[in-house]
Design a protein around this motif. Structure first.
Motif, PDB file in Angstrom:
ATOM      1  N   THR A  56       0.620   4.750   1.398  1.00 16.16           N
ATOM      2  CA  THR A  56       1.950   4.251   1.087  1.00 16.16           C
ATOM      3  C   THR A  56       2.929   5.417   1.026  1.00 16.16           C
ATOM      4  O   THR A  56       2.544   6.552   0.735  1.00 16.16           O
ATOM      5  CB  THR A  56       1.972   3.511  -0.267  1.00 16.16           C
ATOM      6  OG1 THR A  56       3.289   3.008  -0.514  1.00 16.16           O
ATOM      7  CG2 THR A  56       1.580   4.429  -1.413  1.00 16.16           C
ATOM      8  N   ARG A  81       0.425  -0.958   1.020  1.00 15.93           N
ATOM      9  CA  ARG A  81       0.565  -2.101   1.919  1.00 15.93           C
ATOM     10  C   ARG A  81      -0.143  -1.897   3.253  1.00 15.93           C
ATOM     11  O   ARG A  81      -0.179  -2.808   4.067  1.00 15.93           O
ATOM     12  CB  ARG A  81       2.054  -2.377   2.166  1.00 15.93           C
ATOM     13  CG  ARG A  81       2.848  -2.677   0.895  1.00 15.93           C
ATOM     14  CD  ARG A  81       2.361  -3.928   0.205  1.00 15.93           C
ATOM     15  NE  ARG A  81       3.069  -4.186  -1.040  1.00 15.93           N
ATOM     16  CZ  ARG A  81       4.210  -4.855  -1.125  1.00 15.93           C
ATOM     17  NH1 ARG A  81       4.772  -5.320  -0.021  1.00 15.93           N
ATOM     18  NH2 ARG A  81       4.782  -5.054  -2.296  1.00 15.93           N
ATOM     19  N   GLU A  82      -0.688  -0.709   3.468  1.00 14.36           N
ATOM     20  CA  GLU A  82      -1.353  -0.412   4.735  1.00 14.36           C
ATOM     21  C   GLU A  82      -2.779   0.036   4.465  1.00 14.36           C
ATOM     22  O   GLU A  82      -3.012   0.957   3.677  1.00 14.36           O
ATOM     23  CB  GLU A  82      -0.595   0.677   5.493  1.00 14.36           C
ATOM     24  CG  GLU A  82      -1.146   0.966   6.878  1.00 14.36           C
ATOM     25  CD  GLU A  82      -0.310   1.980   7.637  1.00 14.36           C
ATOM     26  OE1 GLU A  82      -0.813   2.512   8.647  1.00 14.36           O
ATOM     27  OE2 GLU A  82       0.835   2.240   7.220  1.00 14.36           O
ATOM     28  N   THR A  84      -6.865   0.554   6.365  1.00 11.03           N
ATOM     29  CA  THR A  84      -7.673   0.607   7.585  1.00 11.03           C
ATOM     30  C   THR A  84      -9.136   0.817   7.235  1.00 11.03           C
ATOM     31  O   THR A  84      -9.474   1.438   6.222  1.00 11.03           O
ATOM     32  CB  THR A  84      -7.225   1.744   8.523  1.00 11.03           C
ATOM     33  OG1 THR A  84      -7.215   2.985   7.804  1.00 11.03           O
ATOM     34  CG2 THR A  84      -5.851   1.470   9.102  1.00 11.03           C
ATOM     35  N   SER A 102      -7.046  -2.398  11.271  1.00 11.14           N
ATOM     36  CA  SER A 102      -6.310  -2.716  10.057  1.00 11.14           C
ATOM     37  C   SER A 102      -7.032  -3.816   9.289  1.00 11.14           C
ATOM     38  O   SER A 102      -7.628  -4.721   9.882  1.00 11.14           O
ATOM     39  CB  SER A 102      -4.892  -3.175  10.407  1.00 11.14           C
ATOM     40  OG  SER A 102      -4.165  -2.139  11.028  1.00 11.14           O
ATOM     41  N   SER A 105      -4.771  -5.052   2.650  1.00 15.29           N
ATOM     42  CA  SER A 105      -4.703  -3.981   1.656  1.00 15.29           C
ATOM     43  C   SER A 105      -5.238  -4.421   0.295  1.00 15.29           C
ATOM     44  O   SER A 105      -5.797  -3.607  -0.452  1.00 15.29           O
ATOM     45  CB  SER A 105      -3.265  -3.481   1.521  1.00 15.29           C
ATOM     46  OG  SER A 105      -2.393  -4.519   1.124  1.00 15.29           O
TER      47      SER A 105
END
Length: 213
Positions: A56, A81-82, A84, A102, A105
């Motif tokens: 983030t 919010r991201e 992987t 992805s 999260s």
């Protein structure tokens, strides 16, 4: 300089050269929050790794030796919010197999809070000449480690090496993030510093012409 994100190719292979540094140069800190990364390794053996990463730029967390990655994750979990999921193979000649996708999260945070070996770092991504660089400042048990990495979509040859790069650590598995997750820099940093004093800076000669700034 924030806002560039992770710099690198989109194939399943990562091409990079990595360097040990003393600090993030002041010229690259423009006041914006760097990318805060917390990642957990569920497999880390013989340079093979399985990793979940959350990142983030919504919060700014200074890196220090006393920082607890799990506590940071718990406090800021809604700001990540991201996420992987990544699998990695051994690094050979500046090339490493790396495939990722992805994932949600929220699910990533729940899994990371339940297991794996955590590391935390701030990443600043910048362009230096024609090359994209990621400069990682580590916290927790890996403080005060700083690693700069030049990435391309093809092998990194004929590189202009910035003056803040002290010595090259490409293909040194002890500096890989997966290794640092279970054998942190604080456990062997003094040994590395002794090696550096004895041998001096080293830059690999198999990647074409090195140009030192």
């Amino acid at each position: 300089m924030g806002g560039l994100g992770d710099i690198g190719g989109t194939s399943d292979f990562q091409f990079a050269r990595r360097f040990f540094c003393r600090e993030l140069p002041d010229e690259f800190d423009d006041g914006d929050a760097p990318t805060l990364i917390v990642q957990s390794y569920f497999v880390h053996e013989d340079d093979y790794a399985l990793r979940i990463r959350l990142q983030t730029r919504a919060v700014r967390v200074p890196m220090s030796a006393g920082l607890d990655p799990k506590a940071v994750l718990e406090r800021y979990r809604d700001d990540f919010r991201e996420a992987t999921l990544t699998v990695k193979g051994p690094s050979r000649g500046g090339t490493r197999y790396e495939a990722q996708r992805s994932i949600d999260s929220r699910v990533a945070a729940e899994i990371m809070l339940r297991g794996g070996d955590l590391i935390i770092k701030n990443r600043t991504s910048v362009w230096i000449g024609a090359d994209g660089w990621n400069i990682d400042v580590f916290g927790g048990a890996n403080a005060p480690l700083v690693i700069a990495e030049a990435e391309r979509s093809t092998p990194v040859t004929n590189l202009i090496i910035p003056r803040f790069c002290i010595t090259e650590i490409t293909d040194q598995s002890r500096f890989s993030n997966d290794s640092l997750s279970w054998r942190p820099f604080s456990q062997w940093g003094s040994e590395f510093e002794r090696e550096l004093r004895e041998t001096g800076p080293q830059f690999q000669q198999v990647f074409g012409t090195n140009t030192l700034e």
